[in-house]
Design an enzyme around this catalytic site. Structure first.
Site: not given
Ligand code: UDX
Length: 442
Positions: A37, A88, A258, A261, A269, A339
């Site tokens: 990496k 983590t 967010f 649906a 995360c 993931r």
């Molecule tokens: C998330 C947090 O948003 C971020 O602040 C934190 O630091 C790390 O975790 P990330 O994992 O990059 O970020 O993705 P995010 O954009 O939050 O989306 C997470 C999941 O939720 C995705 O699978 C996405 O498709 C889903 N999602 C998101 C929905 O199903 N509906 C929504 O309205 C929004």
């Protein structure tokens, strides 16, 4: 003023943080144990897909501000500011987070610290970890009295990592209330440019800073599962969850973000963070407070099985011998991360029930193949759809949103499309003779 910074961990978080700290004008050393990496990064190549990061990386390597090493002694000698950005992950067979990578950075770094330094933790950790690590640093570091440990959680989203690091909504810094030391002053130097841009800067105790991060993610997960629960109710009542989300989202107290649906949340995360949060709450005697997160988790996991069921229903009750095209395998668009991806999970389940599944994703093909080598993979949307009895859109990439029925009309066997992300226009597909299905929409 420029600082000399070491960033431990060069994954999504660490690599982005290292490159962005150099972009702010600091001298930065990225540290990892993975030589392959490091070699890629040093050559200006980002080992994962993150829009805009490669330019920042290359610009700062060329300017001589950004270097990479596997040597902790080099890092300890070079830097006075150390960021911990290692992963983590969820422990195997348990809900709790595995903090061994964070521990290992401290165990290896602290004994080498002979001069004053500040350690900022960025990784998402169970509450109480920072104060335990601060004690450990005091035991191990030769310059113990002059080493400060603070927690500076990271809120970056994949796909927007550079923007979220250089223009964050807020900076949160948890400091040891008994020994505040120089952490706040040094953070002000490191983030001087962001503070000039009026980024809110919140100084808290260590536990609050740790909790800010994990509770933010728990809230986001809850919001998504809330709207997905409403999708289930809409299915039962013959109502439309998209219209419902728009309407409730216009209330500023609720907000539209967010509330999309679909097949639910995945990634590195949200899923593991809500589980780690429940596990930690149990350990500290607050488990009752978070039992609702179990429900958030099961609503989310149910989206995947429901999707598989609705494909099966659409195809006459059995998936045996059916051909299914899956568009999208990344856990969300603008990412190659698979993931805990709901999309890939659904593709796998459908295949295990006897269908032949062909996947196309603009960026996540290699990662998908590594996790699910038995699925079929096609080089284009059209190739994936050849002979398909059903086309599933499971990640809302822009190129899938823009897809027109005429792009794939001629190659599919049956005109069935299932929209797992509510990202297509039902009318557009139905007008062209397709059967369009989505969850939570009539
Ligand atoms: C998330 C947090 O948003 C971020 O602040 C934190 O630091 C790390 O975790 P990330 O994992 O990059 O970020 O993705 P995010 O954009 O939050 O989306 C997470 C999941 O939720 C995705 O699978 C996405 O498709 C889903 N999602 C998101 C929905 O199903 N509906 C929504 O309205 C929004």
């Amino acid at each position: 003023m420029s600082c000399r910074i070491a960033v431990f961990g060069t994954g999504y978080l660490g690599a982005t943080h290292a490159a962005c700290m150099a972009e702010l004008g600091h001298e930065v050393l990225g540290v990892d144990v993975d030589e392959a990496k490091l070699e890629k990064l040093a050559a200006g190549e980002v080992p994962f897909y993150e829009p805009g990061l490669d330019e920042v990386l290359r610009r700062n390597i060329d300017a001589g501000r950004l270097k990479f090493t596997s040597s902790y002694s080099e890092a300890a000698e070079f830097a006075t500011v150390h960021f911990i950005g290692v992963g983590t992950p969820q422990r195997k067979g348990e809900f709790a987070a595995d903090v061994s990578y964070v521990d290992s950075v401290i165990e290896n770094l602290a004994p080498l610290l002979t001069e004053p330094a500040v350690i900022f933790g960025k990784s998402t950790v169970p509450v109480g970890t920072a104060s335990r690590l601060a004690d450990r640093v005091r035991e191990l570091a030769p310059a113990a009295d002059d080493i400060d440990l603070a927690w500076n959680p990271e809120f970056l989203r994949e796909g927007f990592a550079v923007q979220d690091t250089l223009q964050p909504d807020r900076l949160v810094l948890g400091v040891d209330q008994v020994r505040p030391g120089r952490a706040v002053d040094i953070a002000r130097e490191v983030y001087a440019k962001l503070l000039e841009d009026n980024t809110p800067f919140l100084v808290t105790d260590l536990a609050t800073a740790e909790l800010v991060k994990i509770s933010a993610n728990a809230f986001l997960a809850t919001k998504i599962s809330f709207i997905n629960a409403m999708a289930e109710v809409c299915d039962a009542a013959g109502a439309d969850v998209m219209v419902l989300a728009d309407a409730i989202g216009m209330d500023a107290r609720i907000g539209r973000k967010f509330l999309n649906a679909g097949i639910g949340f995945g990634g590195g995360c949200l899923p593991k963070d809500i589980r780690a949060f429940m596990a930690r709450a149990g350990e500290i005697g607050a488990d009752e407070a978070l039992t609702f997160l179990r429900e958030v988790d099961s609503i989310n996991m149910r989206r995947r099985t429901r999707m598989v069921e609705s494909v099966r229903d659409l195809l006459g009750g059995s998936l045996l011998g059916q051909r299914v095209a899956v568009l999208g395998s990344a856990f969300k668009p603008n990412s190659d991360d698979v993931r805990d991806s709901p999309a890939l999970n659904i593709a796998g389940q459908i295949q295990l029930q006897g269908a032949s599944v062909t996947v196309f994703d603009p960026k996540a093909m290699e990662n998908s193949r590594a996790v699910f080598p038995t699925l079929g993979y096609a080089p284009t949307i059209k190739d994936a759809c050849i002979g398909a009895d059903a086309v599933l859109v499971l990640t809302e990439w822009e190129e899938f949103r823009k897809l027109a029925p005429s792009d794939i009309d001629s190659v599919v066997r049956q005109k069935n499309i299932i929209d797992g992300r509510n990202c297509l226009s039902p009318q557009q597909w139905r007008e062209k003779g397709w059967t369009y299905k989505a969850q939570g929409r009539p």
